[in-house]
Every structure is written in structure tokens, then in C-alpha cells.
Write a protein that holds these residues in place. Structure first.
Motif, PDB file in Angstrom:
ATOM      1  N   SER A 520      49.381  67.740  34.465  1.00  0.00           N
ATOM      2  CA  SER A 520      49.911  67.097  33.262  1.00  0.00           C
ATOM      3  C   SER A 520      49.157  65.814  32.947  1.00  0.00           C
ATOM      4  N   PHE A 521      48.446  65.296  33.938  1.00  0.00           N
ATOM      5  CA  PHE A 521      47.679  64.077  33.652  1.00  0.00           C
ATOM      6  C   PHE A 521      46.200  64.380  33.662  1.00  0.00           C
ATOM      7  N   ILE A 542      50.310  58.324  26.913  1.00  0.00           N
ATOM      8  CA  ILE A 542      51.018  57.479  27.869  1.00  0.00           C
ATOM      9  C   ILE A 542      50.098  57.217  29.059  1.00  0.00           C
ATOM     10  N   MET A 555      48.867  60.818  30.423  1.00  0.00           N
ATOM     11  CA  MET A 555      49.644  62.046  30.264  1.00  0.00           C
ATOM     12  C   MET A 555      49.071  62.814  29.072  1.00  0.00           C
ATOM     13  N   ARG A 556      48.800  64.089  29.265  1.00  0.00           N
ATOM     14  CA  ARG A 556      48.080  64.831  28.238  1.00  0.00           C
ATOM     15  C   ARG A 556      48.863  64.925  26.934  1.00  0.00           C
TER      16      ARG A 556
ATOM     17  N   GLU B 135      60.272  65.575  32.390  1.00  0.00           N
ATOM     18  CA  GLU B 135      59.324  65.281  33.467  1.00  0.00           C
ATOM     19  C   GLU B 135      58.974  63.807  33.489  1.00  0.00           C
ATOM     20  N   VAL B 136      58.911  63.202  32.302  1.00  0.00           N
ATOM     21  CA  VAL B 136      58.794  61.746  32.237  1.00  0.00           C
ATOM     22  C   VAL B 136      60.235  61.255  32.162  1.00  0.00           C
ATOM     23  N   ILE B 163      55.197  54.574  34.781  1.00  0.00           N
ATOM     24  CA  ILE B 163      54.642  54.230  33.473  1.00  0.00           C
ATOM     25  C   ILE B 163      54.892  52.746  33.260  1.00  0.00           C
ATOM     26  N   LEU B 169      57.091  59.101  36.239  1.00  0.00           N
ATOM     27  CA  LEU B 169      56.986  60.556  36.322  1.00  0.00           C
ATOM     28  C   LEU B 169      57.935  60.976  37.438  1.00  0.00           C
ATOM     29  N   ARG B 195      58.430  70.677  37.114  1.00  0.00           N
ATOM     30  CA  ARG B 195      57.270  69.981  37.637  1.00  0.00           C
ATOM     31  C   ARG B 195      57.671  68.592  38.137  1.00  0.00           C
ATOM     32  N   PHE B 197      56.037  64.925  40.385  1.00  0.00           N
ATOM     33  CA  PHE B 197      54.770  64.233  40.607  1.00  0.00           C
ATOM     34  C   PHE B 197      54.882  63.265  41.771  1.00  0.00           C
ATOM     35  N   SER B 209      50.789  66.935  41.651  1.00  0.00           N
ATOM     36  CA  SER B 209      51.729  67.572  40.739  1.00  0.00           C
ATOM     37  C   SER B 209      52.119  68.905  41.361  1.00  0.00           C
TER      38      SER B 209
END
Lengths: 797, 341
Positions: A520-521, A542, A555-556, B135-136, B163, B169, B195, B197, B209
Motif C-alpha cells: 500500500s505504500f 499521505i 500511501m498510494r 487501514e489508515v 502518519i 497505519l 491488511r 502494517f 505489510s
């Protein structure tokens, strides 16, 4: 020691301890790879007749004299040395290389002379000179005269008939980061008596407070500070038993003073520090916060910068240590020390942890303090250290202790409710049984209040669930019954959106696409790879504040990079005709810097190179839409704006006025930037936007009863008029009776005027309730033709 | 020669002609010869006018009999010829059935997804609902509401990607527990795959991940014994009916009592092999009874309700079950790997 009645094998021990909650990570049997090594006395040394570097020794082994040929330089007649006999084993070679299972030693000839075994260095026992400081570097181990006699078991003499056990201690059991703590658990596990070390009162007639004053300015960060003084200190090696003990814990023996503090730290789990009292100005210890930017040189000679949240140990003029982390170079113990000040303190765990992290210095001591120690343990540990100083003759202990204690920790109390414990565990234990298990770990019932009282070192006991766990541990998790939940029945279900996703997976797989997964990153560099302009909204990603590296730092906002990278991996490995899909999230911030959670959008990404083209990719999308009940017309709007796609081969996908995705051929520059040397096609479907249109309830419309009429339309069409435009007219003007249409021929070339193409559609008309008559169809066809001629389309003659 | 004899003669000569006809064309010639407009039988019918009226019905009958007799012979012969022709055709059509198949080139699901679907199937069958969460995530859900307060070491940056101070995450799927409990719909039986992290460098057994599956049951009278029973069922369904489970005490901030669960090695059946590193057991998940603090923080009265929770590493299951020896393979997406599932 500690649990004298314990009589179990190492395997039984590890199994039982693990089941009662002290998980054994590994146990090492120290003598596993060594065998038949005894003490021998070298009686005579002669030069080897045929080798300059070898000598021939006659060695008395208690019963007889054997001959050993050796190349060791440090042998001399009269020495007591370890000898591995014929048929024995050593753990490795003298350079420290270990061999699993050991190396067998046999009688043999060295340059023609019989050798009935081998002398051993400490490395051949599987250890090293760090742990056995008396052992010579690059030489045979030599026993101290009088400590052993010929024929003795050398393995025993060096303390290798032992096992070292490594535990995984959970973070709530700080008390088990100590030998005593583990011993207490072992005693409880095997229901044996726990015997803690007996610490006798120590000290002369003098008083510690006459030597040192302690002032704690920040009691919140230092709830307790205990200080004791030892004078006339004689620095020297600690006894072998202590050295061996430390060595087995992986701690290098240094000298009696350091070894005692380390020993007590291992035994009690309480880190201690020793200052040279003569370096303490004004004979006062002041515990205070550092000034911002204050510089301090630690024991290891490094200068470090402090801040206001770091707690310092100071004298009247200067700092002498960073509290709980490391002492200072300026108050370090040297071999010339006369008077030692022992510190055994309690510091705020969180503060130590954060300070250690900010300073960038994590030590054994800080590792223990950061878990939050029991202040009540500080005095016990310092007394134990003083006792060892006295017993080992390392100095004269001054009477009394300076104890600045702002917090006397009270034992925690939890109301005892056996019924509830049984209800929670699903057991039916009696109150007495429970109390027996609890008693093993010193949790006792206060009859007066009906409460369980936990010793202060048990900082993990707060509520009845904690008590229940203690009961369960010693009753045995394995004895708790296995049942299934009763009560109200619930319906298992997979939510609608996940069902739609599973259909997407099925369709992709029917069409030959395999599922991939990517991170995801990703790196912010991907935006350039994808040729995104500087102000492209996709660049608003982000940022992770502590990423694993720049490559994983944002983050994609698109799954494209993941897909292209995966395709590239396959292309590099010469895999042909690769088709992949991914069902993964992108993260679109609502605002940067982030204040609320981003919009996480699940994207169904398809990518392929090799066989297949744009229209095949389009076909996969349509199969999917059809399968999830999206039966209205899907619009493909030609676009040019996505710089990572071929400008003439990209389309947005619209459904009922909502954009649900896009597809296209990857721009040749982007494909080549990723190292893909073939035409590459991708499709991105935004699951969140198409979900409202999805449904699994097809409605039967009946099978047509009346005949259909087919009309073919063969047209000459201006080159830039799209099939989509033609079809829009067909739909709008064909009305209800136009059942379907199909493009059956498209041609561009020599037969057709340049700037034009030929297209042929087959139209099917049908009425639900009657047979169509010619006039109706003609009138509709006329409408259609009028519309088409508006686009510059003519019928082919 | 009377009529009867004549008809018999015709029938006999028809039989011979039909027998001689070895093709549909020849057979048709024979038909024309006897039954056609100029055929012999037709000629006879035409000559009926010469027959005395009283004899006509009888003669007519005879002619018709002869006709149907001939037709029958023709039909039989036609069938025989057709059957022989088909036989001949099929002989020419023999194929080599061992030639390669023409396969539809189906794609393959990711082993993680296959393992997840397996787990989902088991729990949905036991009445669990599948739920997802972000997920975030807010630190509040990832930590605070799971009984991991502000200064707890588990919040340390070394494991978690942040973040900012309040958003991160998610390092586990457990925050979904808190989100579901807060909605207040009881009882709860849910699993939450997704998912997660953690700040681990990529190697054969680590990935920054990966995926977890969280499970949560909240109801009246839920016990640790129920947890044991549920996970034992799960292990048997997933790894086979012979599978045994072992519950070891452990610590998680959000459950108490807590346990780690080992299953008997499904490769050696528990005897000890390279796969289970000689121990006979393989660790697969962590679990426990939901901590009363967690229930309270999520608005559930721990005096009235209890529950259990568990967390399974999806990759761990996939690696074990499909004997994949390197976690990196799961994220490379090499088609030669994916094709095997």
C-alpha cells in the motif's frame, strides 16, 4: 538454589513452564557437544622428532599417563590442563568455529607420533575468553593449581554440565525479567517451595547519611532512590562461581564490583549503578531534569545532548549519570577507587523509555526500567549487593541506607469472586482449589475484606480477569473444558461489497487474470515514472512519518505502479502473456496534512501484456458489469488526459452519469520506464463508485413471442465519428422496438474514400406484443438514418 | 399367367434389384423401376381397367400388398445402407485422444485469498459476520480503546507506522473489534480480515505489510472454554480432523486471560519434523477473553456481557498450508508462483 526440591529434566521443565505461561524460547544444553574431557597434569614435554612446531607431552590423568602431541605454545610441565580423551568430543575448533554435534576425537598419529587425545582451549568447550577471562587467548586452558586434580571431570570444573534456558517474557510480567521471578514461577508450576536468597543485615557502625545526601527534585520521575556506601574497596576478579553464572547469562565478567551489580540485576531484576564517591562533589546526589541542550559524556566516552525531559543524576556541581540509562565517564569506577556509592533507584518507566529513544541509547538497565519496576525491590537489591560485597571481601560496607522514597507502593487488591471466575473460565473449581493455585504465586485472600492481595512486584494484577488468569495458569489451560458458545443464534454473512469483489475475482480469473498483491505504500518517485504533471492531484499522497525508507514512504493514490511493477517483474523473468489483477485500496486524503481518516477506495485493477488488446480488456470489464447486474449501457468516453496512458487509446468508463473507472493502453514511455517491452493494457475500476449499481436480482422478462425483423445498415462514416456516437443515435432513435444492434464489419482502406471508414451494423427489431409491420420499421429506420446523416454518415450504395 | 403370379414375379425381381443396390442412388433407381410412374407395378395398376369389375377389389388388394412389400424392402435396405455409410464415416473420423487438450486459460487466485476464503467459510458457517475496517486508522482505535494507554510501550514507534500523532497505519486488525462493539448491536460474532502494517524489513519471514483475521464474540455467558472449543473446531476444519490444539498462557493488553495457540504439526502429526522444528507443534494464533476495560471503553457492560477475541496471521496460514518457504513470493506476483494455486 531458589527451588531446591525441583527435580525434572530440562525437557519436562521447558514443557511445563511454557504451559504455565513462562514460554521457553530455547534451551541450550551446554555439554551437548562435549564429552570425555578430564583434567590432566603435564609431566614431561619433549620436542616432536619430526615437527618443529609440535611437542610431545606425557600427561597424568589420575589413573595412568597418556601421550598427547600438541602445537599449543602455552604448555609447560606441571600444568593442569583439560584433556579430551580418545572417543570424546569437543564443541568446535580453537578459532571459535562451532560444529553441530561436536567433533569426535580419537587416538591417532601426528607426524608419526601417537597422540591419545587433545588438550583443549576454552573455545573447544564452546565458549570464549570474554566469558572465561582467565583463559588465555590462542592457547590451552590452564587450571589454577589446587582448584582441580588430575582425573577430575574438566567439563564439570568449568561449569558446562548445565543448561541455559531462554524465556519469552510477556511485557506485563516485569517481575519475571529476573532469576527470582522465574524461580517463583517454576516453584508455582511444579508446586514446590520457593526459597529466595537469604539477605543478612550488613554494615559497620557508621552511617551512610554521613557519607552522602540525596535530594530528589522530580519525585514523579524518581519515586525512590536508595543509596549505600562501601569503603576500602578492593577491586579484583570476582569468584569463579559468579563469573560462570554471568557467563551463562551472556554477561562478560569484568571485576568484583561490576560483576556484583550485574549479578544482582540478573537475580533481582533491579539495575544498579556504582559511583566513585570521591568524584561526587559536595557529597550530594541531586536527581533533576536536564537542561535543554545540556551535554554529557557517558561511560562509553560518547558525548550526548540532553533535553528537559531527561532525568539526570547530579552532584552539587555537575551531572554524573543519565538516570536509568548510563552513568557518566566523570564518576566512573576505576581500579583505584576507595569508596563506592551504590545507587538502586526506581524511575518512571515511560520517561526512561522515551528518553532512551530520544538520546539514542538503549541499555540493559533502561530496558528493565522502561517496563516499570517495583520501587519496593530497590532496597532489597541494594542490600543483596552489599551482602555480596562483604561476602566476597570486596570492601567494608557502611551501615544504613539513604532512602528517598516518595511512593510506597501498596499491594493491589481485587475482590475475590470464585463464581465469576468459574463463569469466565467455564470451569467449576472450588474456592479452596482456586486459593491453592493463587497461593502458589503469593496471591492471598484477605479474609476480612474478601479481597485477593497481590504482592507489589505483581504489577499486572488489577481486576478479577487477572485473578482468573492466575487460576487458569496453574489449574492448566489444557484442563479447561472445550465448549461452543450457546445463546442467541446469529446468521453468518459476507457483506454485499465483498460478494461483488469475489465476483470480480471470478470474472478476472475466467478471463485468464491471476491475482497479485502489492504494498500500500510506495515511493514518491512513482509520480514521475507515471509522467504525472507537478500539480496532478494524485501527487497529494499521505506521507508516513517513520517509513522503512523513501521507497515505502507514501500511501498510494493509484494502484498503477504496483500493477506495472508486478508486470515488469514478470517481463524481466521472461514470462509470456501475463495477466494480473489486484483488489486493493488507494488512500485519498480529504485534506493534507491529514486531520481525519482518508477516503480508502478499493480498486479492481487489471493489467496485461502479450496476447490481447484494448478491446479484450474492455470485454473483461463488460463481463464483470453484466455479472453484477449492470445491464444499462456502459459508456466509454475517449480521453487524452491521463499522461500514463496512450493518448489515443484511453477511455473513461461511465455508467448512469457516474465515472466508474478507466482503461487504456499504457503509454509506451511509461511501459519502457518500467522495463516492459510489449504493449501493456490496464483497467482500473473503482469499486465504491460502481457498487450502488450492482445487484444480484435478475428479473425475468419473458421470452419473445413475436418474430424479429433484422435490418443491416452499411455505412460510409467520417473517420473521427466513433462507434459510440453511432450507437447513441441507434439507441435514442431506435426506441423500444430496437431490441439489439451489432457492429459486424468495420473497414478502412483502398475501397473507401480517404478520411472515411466503412461500418456495418445489424439491427434487430421486435415488438413485445405483436408482429411488427413494415411501416413501423421503415419509420424508425428513417429516423435513425436522419440522425446518422447529421454525423456526416451516408449509406453505402 | 395370372395376376398373382405376375405380381410375385415382380416382387422377386424387385428383391433382387434392391439387394444389388449398394448405394442410395442405386436404391432410388430400383424404386423408380418398380414403383415409379413408369415402374412395373404402376404399369399393372394402369392395366386395372382391363380387369373385370368383380375381380378388381381382389386384384387391387394384391397389387397394394405387392407395393407395400416392395416399399418395406426398400426401407430396410435404405436403413442398412445409411448405417453402413455412418459406420464408414466414423471410421474415417478417428482422432488421437491423447493429443494435448485445448484449455481455457483460467487465472488463479492469490494464496492469501484462498486461505482467507477458507477461514471465512469456516466462521460464516458458525454464524459469524465478515466485517471490514479502515487501514489508515486513529491511534485511539488501534491502541487506546484496546487497553493500550498513551504511554504503553506497545505504542512505540519501532513497530507502528505513524502518519501523525493521532493517525497511523493500523498495526493489527483489532481496532475493528472496537468499531463493531461501539455500534452497540449485541450479540456480536464477527471476523474482520484485512491488511495491517508493521515496521519490519522485508525478508523470508517478515513483511511491512501483511494480513490478519480478527475474530470477536460478545454475548452473555461467553467463557474461556467457548474460546477453546471454537478455535479447536476452527483448527480441525482448517488443518484436518486429526489436528490437536494447545493453549499456552500469554499476554495481550486487550484480552485477559490470554493465550497463544499451537496446532499439532499437520505434516508429521505431532511426532516432530523439520517443518515444526522438531517440536511437533506450530504456533498459529493469539487469543483471549475480552478485557473488561475494553468492553467498558466500547460501551458494553462487562458485568452483563463477556466475550472472546482472536487474531490469526493470514500469511502464516497460507505459508503453512501451502508450504511456501519465502514470504516475499506472496508480493512479487510472479505468474509462475501464482499459477500453482
Amino acid at each position: 538454589m531458589y527451588v531446591p526440591d525441583l527435580d525434572v529434566t530440562a525437557q519436562e521443565y521447558t514443557d511445563a513452564m511454557t504451559l504455565s505461561g513462562t514460554k521457553v524460547e530455547e534451551y541450550k544444553v551446554l555439554d551437548r557437544d562435549i564429552d570425555r574431557i578430564i583434567v590432566g597434569r603435564i609431566e614431561k614435554i619433549e620436542q616432536h622428532p619430526d615437527a618443529d612446531k609440535l611437542v610431545v607431552c606425557q600427561v597424568y590423568t589420575g589413573e595412568k599417563t597418556i601421550q598427547i602431541v600438541t602445537g599449543a605454545k602455552n604448555v609447560a610441565e606441571g600444568q593442569l590442563v583439560p584433556v579430551v580423551l580418545d572417543g570424546g568430543r569437543v564443541a568446535g575448533t580453537h578459532d571459535g568455529k562451532m560444529t553441530e554435534g561436536g567433533i569426535p576425537i580419537k587416538t591417532g598419529k601426528l607426524r608419526g607420533v601417537v597422540s591419545e587425545g587433545m588438550f583443549c582451549s576454552i573455545e573447544e568447550f564452546g565458549s570464549n575468553t570474554d566469558m572465561y577471562p582467565e583463559a588465555p587467548e590462542n592457547g590451552i586452558y590452564i587450571f589454577e593449581e589446587g582448584s582441580v586434580k588430575p582425573g577430575d571431570d574438566a567439563i564439570e570444573a568449568l561449569g558446562f554440565h548445565d543448561s541455559v534456558i531462554e524465556y519469552e517474557i510477556t511485557s506485563n510480567r516485569v517481575d519475571c525479567y529476573s532469576v527470582i521471578g522465574i524461580a517463583r514461577e517454576a516453584a508455582a508450576t511444579f508446586n514446590k517451595k520457593f526459597v529466595p536468597p537469604v539477605v543478612k543485615a550488613t554494615g559497620n557502625e557508621e552511617k551512610a547519611e554521613d557519607y552522602i545526601k540525596v535530594t530528589v527534585k522530580d519525585p514523579d520521575l524518581c519515586p525512590r532512590y536508595c543509596a549505600r556506601v562501601v569503603k576500602n574497596v578492593k577491586i579484583g576478579p570476582s569468584p569463579k562461581w559468579m563469573q560462570r553464572c554471568l557467563a551463562k547469562s551472556g554477561i562478560r565478567p569484568i571485576n568484583n564490583l561490576v560483576d556484583i551489580t550485574n549479578y544482582v540485576m540478573e537475580e533481582y531484576g533491579q539495575p544498579m549503578h556504582a559511583f566513585d564517591l570521591d568524584t561526587i562533589e559536595g557529597r550530594e546526589i541531586i536527581v533533576r531534569r536536564a537542561q535543554d541542550g545540556e551535554k554529557f559524556v557517558t561511560l562509553d566516552g560518547q558525548e550526548r545532548t540532553m533535553d528537559h525531559d531527561v532525568l539526570m543524576i547530579c552532584d552539587q556541581k555537575k551531572a554524573v549519570g543519565i538516570a536509568g540509562i548510563m552513568g557518566g565517564e566523570n564518576s566512573m569506577i576505576t581500579d583505584n577507587v576507595h569508596t563506592v556509592l551504590f545507587e538502586s533507584a526506581n524511575f518512571n518507566g515511560t520517561n526512561i523509555r522515551l528518553s532512551a529513544k530520544r538520546i539514542g541509547l538503549r541499555t540493559d538497565a533502561s530496558g528493565k526500567f522502561e517496563k516499570g519496576l517495583d520501587p519496593n525491590n530497590a532496597s532489597a537489591a541494594i542490600d543483596r549487593a552489599c551482602q555480596l560485597m562483604e561476602e566476597l571481601g570486596a570492601g567494608e560496607v557502611v551501615g544504613g541506607m539513604v532512602d528517598v522514597c516518595s511512593e510506597v507502593r501498596q499491594p493491589s487488591r481485587v475482590a475475590f469472586d470464585p463464581e465469576k471466575i468459574n463463569a469466565l473460565l467455564g470451569t467449576s473449581l472450588s474456592k479452596e482449589e482456586m486459593l491453592e493455585y493463587l497461593g502458589r504465586v503469593e496471591l492471598t485472600l484477605d479474609e476480612a475484606t474478601g479481597e485477593i492481595v497481590a504482592p507489589t512486584f505483581r504489577q499486572d494484577i488489577h481486576c478479577l480477569a487477572d485473578i482468573a488468569e492466575e487460576v487458569a495458569r496453574f489449574y492448566g489451560y489444557d484442563k479447561i473444558p472445550t465448549t461452543l458458545p450457546t445463546g442467541e443464534a446469529t446468521t453468518g454473512r459476507i457483506p454485499f461489497e465483498l460478494r461483488v469483489e469475489n465476483i470480480a475475482r471470478d470474472i478476472a480469473e475466467y478471463c485468464g487474470f491471476s491475482e497479485g498483491m502489492t504494498y500500500s505504500f510506495e515511493s514518491p518517485k512513482v509520480f514521475d515514472l507515471l509522467r504525472l504533471p507537478g500539480d496532478d492531484p494524485k501527487r497529494n499522497a499521505i506521507v508516513i512519518s517513520n517509513p522503512l525508507g523513501e521507497d515505502y514512504s507514501i500511501m498510494r493514490t493509484s494502484t498503477l505502479n504496483g500493477m506495472l511493477s508486478s508486470l515488469a517483474t514478470n517481463y524481466n523473468r521472461r514470462n509470456k502473456n501475463v495477466r494480473l489483477y489486484e483488489m486493493g485500496n488507494i488512500y485519498i486524503p480529504k485534506k493534507l496534512p491529514l486531520e481525519e481518516l482518508p477516503d480508502e477506495r478499493r480498486i479492481f485493477t487489471l493489467g496485461m501484456y502479450g496476447e490481447g488488446d484494448f478491446f479484450e480488456m474492455k470485454g473483461v470489464c463488460e463481463e464483470f458489469f453484466g455479472k453484477i447486474g449492470m445491464h444499462d449501457r456502459v459508456e466509454y468516453r475517449p480521453e487524452t488526459k491521463r499522461p500514463y496512458l496512450h493518448p489515443g487509446r484511453q477511455a473513461e468508463i461511465w455508467y448512469r452519469k457516474t465515472m466508474i473507472g478507466y482503461l487504456g493502453e499504457v503509454h509506451p514511455l511509461v511501459a519502457s520506464a518500467y522495463g516492459i517491452g510489449e504493449k501493456t493494457y490496464i483497467a482500473m475500476l473503482d469499486m465504491k463508485s460502481l457498487l450502488p449499481f450492482a445487484g444480484f436480482q435478475p428479473k425475468f422478462k419473458g421470452i419473445a413471442k413475436y418474430p424479429a425483423v433484422t435490418r443491416d445498415l452499411s455505412m460510409v462514416v467520417p473517420r473521427d465519428v466513433s462507434a459510440g456516437q453511432i450507437e447513441t443515435i441507434l439507441i435514442q432513435r431506435g426506441g423500444k422496438i430496437l431490441e439489439s444492434y451489432e457492429l459486424f464489419d468495420i473497414y478502412e482502406g483502398s475501397q473507401i474514400m480517404s478520411g472515411f471508414k466503412s461500418m456495418a451494423y445489424s439491427l434487430v427489431f421486435r415488438h413485445q406484443d405483436k408482429t411488427l409491420d413494415e411501416n413501423e420499421i421503415n419509420s424508425v429506420m428513417k429516423k435513425i438514418l436522419n440522425g446518422l446523416s447529421g454525423l456526416g454518415i451516408e449509406l453505402r450504395s | 399367367m395370372d395376376m398373382k403370379e405376375k405380381l410375385q414375379q415382380i416382387a422377386e425381381s424387385a428383391r433382387q434389384s434392391i439387394e444389388k443396390a449398394q448405394s442410395p442412388e442405386k436404391l432410388n433407381d430400383a424404386r423408380l423401376m418398380f414403383l415409379g410412374k413408369k415402374g412395373e407395378l404402376t404399369q399393372i395398376l394402369k392395366s386395372m381397367k382391363d380387369v373385370s369389375p368383380e375381380d378388381r377389389p381382389k386384384v387391387g388388394q394384391l397389387v397394394n400388398d405387392a407395393r407395400s412389400h416392395i416399399e418395406k424392402m426398400l426401407e430396410e435396405s435404405r436403413k442398412k445402407l445409411e448405417a453402413a455409410a455412418l459406420e464408414e464415416k466414423m471410421k474415417r473420423e478417428v482422432i488421437d485422444v491423447t493429443l494435448p487438450a485445448k484449455k481455457a486459460k483460467l487465472g488463479h487466485r492469490h494464496p492469501n485469498t484462498i486461505a482467507l476464503e477458507e477461514v471465512e467459510r469456516i466462521f460464516v458457517g458458525m454464524g459469524y459476520e465478515v466485517v471490514e475496517g479502515p487501514e489508515v486508522e486513529y491511534a485511539d482505535y488501534n491502541f487506546t480503546k484496546l487497553n493500550i494507554p498513551e504511554d504503553h510501550p506497545a505504542r512505540d514507534e519501532q513497530d507502528t507506522f505513524f502518519i501523525n500523532d493521532s493517525i497511523l497505519l493500523r498495526s493489527q486488525t483489532s481496532p475493528v473489534q472496537a468499531r463493531v462493539m461501539e455500534q452497540g448491536k449485541l450479540p456480536i460474532r464477527m471476523i474482520a480480515p484485512g491488511r495491517v502494517f508493521r515496521s519490519d524489513e522485508v525478508d523470508a519471514t517478515h513483511s511491512p505489510s501483511f494480513h490478519q483475521i480478527e475474530g470477536l464474540v460478545i454475548d452473555k455467558n461467553i467463557t474461556f472454554a467457548d474460546l477453546k472449543g471454537t478455535l479447536q473446531e476452527f483448527a480441525k476444519e482448517l488443518f484436518g480432523p486429526e489436528t490437536k490444539t494447545k493453549f499456552r498462557p500469554h499476554h495481550f493488553p486487550f484480552t485477559e486471560p490470554s493465550a497463544e495457540v499451537d496446532v499439532s504439526c499437520f505434516k508429521c502429526g505431532g511426532k516432530g519434523c523439520r517443518f515444526c522444528k522438531g517440536s511437533g507443534w506450530i504456533e498459529i494464533l493469539g487469543c483471549g477473553t475480552v478485557h473488561p476495560n475494553v468492553l467498558r471503553m466500547c460501551g458494553i457492560d462487562p458485568e452483563e456481557y463477556t466475550g472472546f477475541a482472536f487474531g490469526v496471521g493470514l500469511e502464516r496460514i497460507a505459508l503453512l498450508k501451502y508450504e511456501i518457504d519465502d514470504m516475499r513470493l506472496l508480493y512479487e506476483n510472479d505468474i509462475r508462483f501464482l499459477k500453482q494455486f
